[in-house]
Write a protein that holds these residues in place. Structure first.
Motif, mmCIF file in Angstrom:
data_model
loop_
_atom_site.group_PDB
_atom_site.id
_atom_site.type_symbol
_atom_site.label_atom_id
_atom_site.label_comp_id
_atom_site.label_asym_id
_atom_site.label_seq_id
_atom_site.Cartn_x
_atom_site.Cartn_y
_atom_site.Cartn_z
ATOM 1 N N LEU A 1 32.417 40.209 37.777
ATOM 2 C CA LEU A 1 32.317 41.381 38.656
ATOM 3 C C LEU A 1 33.586 42.211 38.565
ATOM 4 N N PRO A 2 33.433 43.538 38.489
ATOM 5 C CA PRO A 2 34.632 44.386 38.525
ATOM 6 C C PRO A 2 35.185 44.473 39.949
ATOM 7 N N THR A 3 36.483 44.530 40.071
ATOM 8 C CA THR A 3 37.151 44.696 41.371
ATOM 9 C C THR A 3 38.114 45.879 41.265
ATOM 10 N N HIS B 1 40.381 35.406 39.307
ATOM 11 C CA HIS B 1 40.561 36.860 39.398
ATOM 12 C C HIS B 1 41.678 37.260 38.446
ATOM 13 N N GLU C 1 44.019 40.126 37.207
ATOM 14 C CA GLU C 1 44.559 41.440 37.583
ATOM 15 C C GLU C 1 44.945 42.204 36.324
ATOM 16 N N THR D 1 35.766 36.566 37.744
ATOM 17 C CA THR D 1 34.789 35.728 37.047
ATOM 18 C C THR D 1 34.562 34.459 37.867
ATOM 19 N N GLY E 1 40.992 44.593 39.047
ATOM 20 C CA GLY E 1 40.790 43.829 37.825
ATOM 21 C C GLY E 1 39.364 43.318 37.681
ATOM 22 N N VAL E 2 39.215 42.043 37.332
ATOM 23 C CA VAL E 2 37.912 41.427 37.064
ATOM 24 C C VAL E 2 37.861 40.068 37.757
ATOM 25 N N THR F 1 38.848 44.141 29.267
ATOM 26 C CA THR F 1 38.499 42.752 28.964
ATOM 27 C C THR F 1 37.225 42.702 28.121
ATOM 28 N N ARG G 1 30.068 46.635 32.422
ATOM 29 C CA ARG G 1 31.217 47.034 31.594
ATOM 30 C C ARG G 1 32.499 46.769 32.375
ATOM 31 N N LEU G 2 33.388 46.009 31.769
ATOM 32 C CA LEU G 2 34.623 45.603 32.441
ATOM 33 C C LEU G 2 35.804 46.083 31.596
ATOM 34 N N PRO G 3 36.365 47.238 31.929
ATOM 35 C CA PRO G 3 37.459 47.814 31.108
ATOM 36 C C PRO G 3 38.645 46.858 31.004
#
Length: 657
Positions: A467-469, A534, A536, A475, A472-473, A444, A440-442
């Motif tokens: 991957l969540p960071t 990435h 943000e 890909t 941000g995210v 997006t 789950r990637l809030p």
């Protein structure tokens, strides 16, 4: 035959020619009443004579000579008996066509040849000879030798020979010219130049005539045997090329069965034993339809092959009685009309049915209860699975060729089985490490699509990640060079390294550098492409590092699409890397990342394919799922490489509005 004008025929010989009889003479078997078996009556006593076992008394003012033309009498009163006797000759008997316009000479030649064990066909002219040959061709056979007089009334023997040699069906027929008048070397040269195999000058002893015929027939048989063998070797070579071109075991058994049927002229089946007792099998189109063999039959066949090849390597041929053969693989043995119905309902032209028992002839070769099944088995190594080719019928002239084909099939099966095992392991490994669902990637929405290459193609090293960071995210999408289990293994290592490095620092540029060093140290001979992005949040600022991969495509909701100008060297080369490229996403923008397997086409420039992808993406409906599905429908059919797509869009407006 050329006859001198001063030839004088005795009254008794003339009457013999006109009436087809010789008074007081006993008719020779197979030649009618015109020829007697009383010896020493052909020609004068002081002449060697043409045929010393005939009684026709022919003299000329110049001395002994061969019998002249006695009228247009081709067949004597007993001709039907003669033809009947000639027709009863066995399959190994040589058939000689005698073409001579002089009846007595023609019948005398026939008597000599019949007593030598030959079957004789008589013709009085070139036209009759061509008609006889045409009739024999319709029956599927030809004379073994043609004895042709050079002085025929309608066409010279030389021209008849040329005509026979120019026609493909009769080009191999050996022709022996003969003449009683044309004795010069020029005449003999004309005969040889016309294509004749020999030139016989008469008068001649019966032994010489028989010897010349035997030599001509022997040479023709030798040439025929050589041509037959060359044809079989040619078909075998084509069959080996066919099986070597098979792309999978399923295709291999079908091709091998069809080629085995072509070599043997009978229904055939091919078997390859796989892992854990499994069996791959196929059968030729040339078969009798029967019930599909069930699991028990498969087990019986696998057990039979294993027993026959226990402790053996190389090629082994044997036969199995039809009654012991597992049913269904080569079909049943229906007789008569049922056999043709099983083959599709059409009766072959010329096939006859015996009303008494319903049997047919002239149709395809069908297995019967008394037949045997010829098996050609091969195995390259004791720890490898054996291969078996099976066909119905006699084994004498088929075993060697089928054995060679079985050996070639075993070589190919070894490679294909190893590949299928490797492919299965690689796919299992690849699928086990590619996430079945994304985290789950809030903020997006991320959608991925993955499609392995077609079954005939090798497995690739494509991978993706989302991957969540903390900010941000991240890909990523990539492809390891090569198509093998090694490539899939390196793909798994790269993906795990990316996940681990991302925990400490999600910056795409630094991640690409660290992955590059990892490849250089642990896999110095491997390169890979990768694109990292990435995003943000909530600023929607995107930093992109590209390592030799297709750059990301930003698809706007206004129907426009453009590639991000991000590039860099492949991973694993140790080259300096440019800094990441920055861009921003707006509400409704979709970020698309793909592997080259989606669009790369052999013979088409990649730039052209990328432009086609851009135009297609711009025309897709809104939404990341619709974007991926539309592109897969447009580009993803029967590709030779793995396909991976990843699409991302923002679910919330950027922080700055």
């Amino acid at each position: 035959m050329n006859v001198p004008r001063d030839t004088k025929v005795t009254d008794r010989a003339a009457r013999a020619g006109e009436e087809g009889d010789l008074s007081g003479s006993r008719a020779a078997p197979g030649v009618g009443r015109a020829i007697s078996t009383v010896p020493g009556r052909w020609g004068a006593v002081d002449s060697p004579g043409l045929y010393r076992d005939a009684s026709v008394d022919v003299r000329t003012r110049r001395g002994p000579f061969v019998p002249p033309l006695l009228g247009d009498v081709r067949v004597s009163a007993n001709s039907k008996e003669a033809e009947s006797e000639a027709g009863t000759a066995g399959p190994g008997v040589t058939t000689v066509l005698v073409v001579d316009d002089v009846p007595a000479s023609r019948y005398a030649l026939g008597a000599v040849l019949r007593r030598a064990g030959h079957r004789v066909v008589l013709a009085a002219s070139a036209g009759e000879a061509l008609s006889e040959i045409e009739a024999l061709l319709r029956e599927g056979r030809l004379p073994d030798v043609a004895l042709v007089d050079v002085g025929l009334p309608d066409m010279s023997g030389y021209d008849l020979c040329r005509r026979l040699k120019q026609a493909p069906p009769t080009a191999a027929l050996p022709v022996v010219h003969f003449s009683a008048a044309a004795h010069d070397s020029v005449d003999r040269c004309r005969g040889l130049d016309a294509g004749g195999e020999a030139y016989l000058t008469v008068p001649a002893e019966p032994e010489e005539i028989a010897a010349v015929v035997r030599a001509a027939a022997r040479g023709a048989r030798h040439r025929s045997d050589v041509q037959t063998r060359v044809g079989r070797l040619s078909r075998l070579a084509e069959a080996v090329l066919d099986v070597q071109s098979a792309g999978c075991v399923r295709e291999l058994v079908d091709v091998a069965a069809a080629d085995a049927a072509d070599l043997s002229g009978a229904p055939a089946a091919a078997f390859v034993l796989g892992e854990e007792g499994g069996i791959h099998w196929g059968r030729s189109p040339r078969r009798v339809l029967a019930a599909h063999p069930g699991p028990d039959t498969h087990e019986s066949m696998a057990g039979l092959i294993n027993r026959l090849m226990a402790g053996r390597i190389g090629v082994h041929t044997t036969t199995v009685p039809w009654s012991l053969w597992p049913t269904g693989f080569l079909g049943a043995a229906p007789r008569g009309a049922d056999a043709y119905e099983a083959l599709g309902g059409a009766r072959p032209c010329g096939a006859r049915t015996d009303a008494r028992d319903g049997t047919s002839d002239g149709g395809p070769e069908l297995p019967r209860p008394g037949d045997e099944v010829l098996l050609a088995l091969a195995r390259t190594r004791e720890d490898h699975a054996p291969v078996c080719l099976a066909t119905v019928g006699p084994a004498e002239d088929r075993a060697d060729d089928l054995g060679r084909l079985a050996h070639a099939t075993a070589r190919v099966a070894e490679r294909l089985l190893m590949y299928e095992k490797e492919r299965h392991v690689a796919l299992t490994l690849q699928h086990s490490f590619l996430p079945s669902e994304l985290p789950r990637l809030p903020g997006t929405e991320v959608v991925v699509r993955y499609e392995p290459a077609s079954r005939q193609a090798k497995i690739g090293g494509d991978f993706y990640a989302a991957l969540p960071t903390p900010t941000g995210v991240l890909t990523g999408i990539g492809d390891v060079a090569g198509h093998s289990l090694d490539a899939a293994t390196v793909m798994v290592e790269l993906r795990h390294a990316l996940r681990a490095y991302c925990v400490e620092d999600p910056d795409p540029g630094r991640l690409a550098t660290r992955l590059d060093r990892m490849l250089q140290r642990y896999h110095p001979d491997v390169t890979a492409t990768m694109c990292l992005a990435h995003v943000e949040l909530p600023s929607a600022r995107v930093r992109i590092a590209n390592a030799g991969h297709i750059p990301p495509l930003v698809v706007q909701d206004t129907g426009r699409a453009a590639y991000v100008r991000a590039s860099g060297p492949l991973l694993g080369l140790g080259l300096d890397r440019p800094p990441p490229v920055e861009t921003r996403l707006t509400t409704g923008d979709r970020l698309l990342m793909v592997t080259d397997g989606l669009i790369e086409t052999r013979g088409v420039d990649l730039a052209v394919s990328m432009e086609q992808l851009r135009l297609a993406a711009a025309a897709t409906p809104p939404g990341v799922g619709a974007l991926c599905d539309t592109l897969m429908e447009c580009f993803g059919h029967e590709r030779d490489d793995d396909i991976a797509l990843l699409a991302l869009r923002l679910t919330q407006p950027p922080a700055d509005g």
